[in-house]
Design a protein around this motif. Structure first.
Motif, mmCIF file in Angstrom:
data_model
loop_
_atom_site.group_PDB
_atom_site.id
_atom_site.type_symbol
_atom_site.label_atom_id
_atom_site.label_comp_id
_atom_site.label_asym_id
_atom_site.label_seq_id
_atom_site.Cartn_x
_atom_site.Cartn_y
_atom_site.Cartn_z
ATOM 1 N N VAL A 172 0.816 -1.214 0.000
ATOM 2 C CA VAL A 172 0.000 0.000 0.000
ATOM 3 C C VAL A 172 0.847 1.260 0.000
ATOM 4 O O VAL A 172 0.659 2.168 -0.819
ATOM 5 N N TRP A 173 1.838 1.336 0.905
ATOM 6 C CA TRP A 173 2.536 2.604 1.122
ATOM 7 C C TRP A 173 3.809 2.766 0.319
ATOM 8 O O TRP A 173 4.183 3.903 -0.024
ATOM 9 N N ALA A 174 4.518 1.683 -0.018
ATOM 10 C CA ALA A 174 5.769 1.821 -0.774
ATOM 11 C C ALA A 174 5.555 2.458 -2.151
ATOM 12 O O ALA A 174 6.324 3.347 -2.551
ATOM 13 N N PRO A 175 4.526 2.061 -2.930
ATOM 14 C CA PRO A 175 4.290 2.750 -4.209
ATOM 15 C C PRO A 175 3.976 4.232 -4.028
ATOM 16 O O PRO A 175 4.380 5.055 -4.869
ATOM 17 N N ILE A 176 3.281 4.585 -2.952
ATOM 18 C CA ILE A 176 2.973 5.991 -2.702
ATOM 19 C C ILE A 176 4.245 6.764 -2.400
ATOM 20 O O ILE A 176 4.455 7.885 -2.888
ATOM 21 N N VAL A 177 5.136 6.169 -1.597
ATOM 22 C CA VAL A 177 6.423 6.810 -1.303
ATOM 23 C C VAL A 177 7.218 7.003 -2.590
ATOM 24 O O VAL A 177 7.792 8.081 -2.833
ATOM 25 N N ALA A 178 7.255 5.988 -3.441
ATOM 26 C CA ALA A 178 8.014 6.079 -4.692
ATOM 27 C C ALA A 178 7.439 7.150 -5.612
ATOM 28 O O ALA A 178 8.185 7.967 -6.182
ATOM 29 N N SER A 265 -0.347 -11.451 12.788
ATOM 30 C CA SER A 265 -1.363 -10.654 12.094
ATOM 31 C C SER A 265 -1.587 -9.299 12.747
ATOM 32 O O SER A 265 -2.323 -8.468 12.218
ATOM 33 N N ARG A 266 -0.940 -9.058 13.905
ATOM 34 C CA ARG A 266 -1.157 -7.795 14.616
ATOM 35 C C ARG A 266 0.157 -7.085 14.934
ATOM 36 O O ARG A 266 0.236 -6.311 15.886
ATOM 37 N N LEU A 267 1.165 -7.312 14.123
ATOM 38 C CA LEU A 267 2.464 -6.685 14.369
ATOM 39 C C LEU A 267 2.650 -5.388 13.589
ATOM 40 O O LEU A 267 3.539 -4.602 13.903
ATOM 41 N N VAL A 268 1.858 -5.178 12.551
ATOM 42 C CA VAL A 268 1.935 -3.939 11.771
ATOM 43 C C VAL A 268 0.541 -3.325 11.715
ATOM 44 O O VAL A 268 -0.460 -4.011 11.914
ATOM 45 N N PHE A 269 0.481 -2.018 11.409
ATOM 46 C CA PHE A 269 -0.800 -1.322 11.400
ATOM 47 C C PHE A 269 -1.539 -1.579 10.092
ATOM 48 O O PHE A 269 -0.972 -1.390 9.014
ATOM 49 N N PRO A 270 -2.803 -1.968 10.152
ATOM 50 C CA PRO A 270 -3.601 -2.065 8.932
ATOM 51 C C PRO A 270 -3.683 -0.693 8.255
ATOM 52 O O PRO A 270 -3.705 0.340 8.924
ATOM 53 N N PRO A 271 -3.719 -0.652 6.932
ATOM 54 C CA PRO A 271 -3.714 0.628 6.224
ATOM 55 C C PRO A 271 -4.850 1.567 6.598
ATOM 56 O O PRO A 271 -4.654 2.788 6.649
ATOM 57 N N VAL A 272 -6.042 1.031 6.862
ATOM 58 C CA VAL A 272 -7.183 1.919 7.140
ATOM 59 C C VAL A 272 -6.979 2.716 8.424
ATOM 60 O O VAL A 272 -7.045 3.950 8.409
ATOM 61 N N PRO A 273 -6.727 2.088 9.579
ATOM 62 C CA PRO A 273 -6.483 2.910 10.779
ATOM 63 C C PRO A 273 -5.225 3.756 10.667
ATOM 64 O O PRO A 273 -5.164 4.862 11.208
ATOM 65 N N ALA A 274 -4.200 3.273 9.949
ATOM 66 C CA ALA A 274 -2.984 4.071 9.772
ATOM 67 C C ALA A 274 -3.279 5.354 9.016
ATOM 68 O O ALA A 274 -2.685 6.406 9.282
ATOM 69 N N SER A 275 -4.212 5.285 8.072
ATOM 70 C CA SER A 275 -4.547 6.471 7.277
ATOM 71 C C SER A 275 -5.184 7.570 8.118
ATOM 72 O O SER A 275 -5.134 8.743 7.750
ATOM 73 N N PHE A 276 -5.786 7.206 9.254
ATOM 74 C CA PHE A 276 -6.382 8.216 10.127
ATOM 75 C C PHE A 276 -5.321 9.128 10.744
ATOM 76 O O PHE A 276 -5.627 10.234 11.194
ATOM 77 N N VAL A 277 -4.082 8.674 10.784
ATOM 78 C CA VAL A 277 -2.963 9.502 11.246
ATOM 79 C C VAL A 277 -2.228 10.126 10.062
ATOM 80 O O VAL A 277 -1.878 11.307 10.082
ATOM 81 N N ILE A 278 -2.033 9.352 9.016
ATOM 82 C CA ILE A 278 -1.233 9.795 7.875
ATOM 83 C C ILE A 278 -1.905 10.931 7.101
ATOM 84 O O ILE A 278 -1.271 11.938 6.765
#
Length: 368
Positions: A172-178, A265-278
């Protein structure tokens, strides 16, 4: 805790077939599923297969914490049967303990062996709505980790949304960073970006294309400070025992990770809740800085976040080379989970633990 009788022959056969069974006194443990996750490396456990590890648990070089000893009890198989005379070599490695029902902790406190049936929650039901009722028992309970998956919600869909695999973060996020990196470099190369142009054209400062790199690095540094602050002040807030809502919120945000630190399955943030900060951070930077300058800072921070999530996953599931910085950082993070929950808030580094005096002291080293 219920167990069965284990013969010395079965112990040898299991170890010969590749399993990792260990002894603690006469107690037998099958840690085969944990070998790859052991903070000290696989070789340390494999080299001790079939032997008594009580001396290793007590140290030196590393004294294992009470939580580490509780963790071991999850892999309990049973009791080793008394040896026959011809098994003297095995008997010499086994030390009798005065109790088989409980062990003395390194601090001298007695605690019973792990028994899921006597836990304070019903593991057959979603935990999120139960933990608030633990009240004054919550803090101690949540910081006694277990090796089992956690279900938070009743709804299968909501439960699915609360989990994610590590590669989803990259996808999800690596292509956006690139893309944003390319976009910022392209815009800055036009030479039309200027600082303070909103207030005055006479004293505005041009932003050259190479300035992207210090802006990108500054964004990464800002992220590391946010990483530290979020982990210390939000994830490790101390919810009042009387506040059901705050206990529930704490468990949803971070407590469930401390309770089950190896739930992949709970070691990284799912994209949806992460987007609430990003997304709000993106909007703020676009409002207060020239668009390309704010975007350059933003993409550096977003890259820092991706590195953070990948690093966090690796510190739990990776096997860094012994003696490397990553091996030390893995040990540092494991100590945060198993004994030093009020210090050691840095994940990707100890950069901010040092000036804010939350560094786990070297003389307090405690491994599994």
């Amino acid at each position: 805790m219920a167990g069965r009788r284990v013969t010395a022959a079965e112990l040898r056969n299991q170890c010969s077939s590749g399993a990792c069974w260990l002894l603690r006194g006469r107690k037998v443990y099958d840690v085969s599923s944990f070998v790859r996750l052991h903070p000290g490396g696989e070789s340390l456990l494999l080299a001790r297969a079939g032997t008594d590890i009580q001396g290793d648990l007590d140290g030196p070089p590393h004294r294992h914490s009470d939580n580490a000893l509780r963790w071991l009890e999850q892999y309990y198989v049973g009791e080793l049967e008394p040896e026959e005379p011809e098994q003297q070599n095995l008997r010499e490695r086994v030390k009798q303990h005065t109790s088989t029902d409980s062990y003395s902790s390194t601090s001298g406190v007695q605690f019973k062996t792990f028994d899921p049936a006597k836990d304070l929650v019903n593991w057959e039901k979603p935990l999120l709505w139960q933990v608030g009722h633990l009240r004054e028992n919550y803090d101690e309970w949540v910081h006694q980790p277990v090796d089992r998956p956690i279900r938070l919600f009743h709804s299968d869909f909501v439960e699915w949304c609360s989990k994610t695999s590590w590669y989803i973060v990259l996808a999800v996020w690596a292509p956006i960073v690139a893309y944003l990196t390319w976009y910022c470099l392209s815009e800055l190369s036009r030479g039309q970006t200027r600082l303070f142009a909103t207030f005055t054209t006479d004293y505005s400062i041009p932003v050259p294309v190479f300035f992207f790199f210090p802006l990108f690095f500054a964004g990464m540094m800002v992220w590391t400070l946010m990483e530290y602050g979020i982990h210390r002040y939000i994830f490790h807030m101390n919810p009042p025992a009387s506040n059901y809502f705050l206990i529930t919120l704490h468990f949803m945000l971070h407590g469930q990770h401390h309770k089950a630190p190896f739930d992949s399955s709970r070691l990284v943030f799912p994209p949806v809740p992460a987007s609430f900060v990003i997304v709000p951070l993106y909007v703020i930077l676009q409002m207060v800085l020239p668009p390309v300058v704010g975007l350059s800072l933003f993409v550096g921070g977003l890259f820092g976040y991706v590195v953070y999530d990948m690093m966090h996953y690796y510190l739990h599931y990776g096997s860094p080379k012994k003696g490397s910085y990553l091996a030390w950082l893995k040990s540092y993070h494991v100590r945060h989970h198993f004994e030093h929950q009020k210090t050691g808030f840095g994940i990707t580094s100890t950069l901010w633990d040092r000036p804010f005096n939350t560094l786990i002291p070297e003389d307090a080293i405690t491994d599994y």
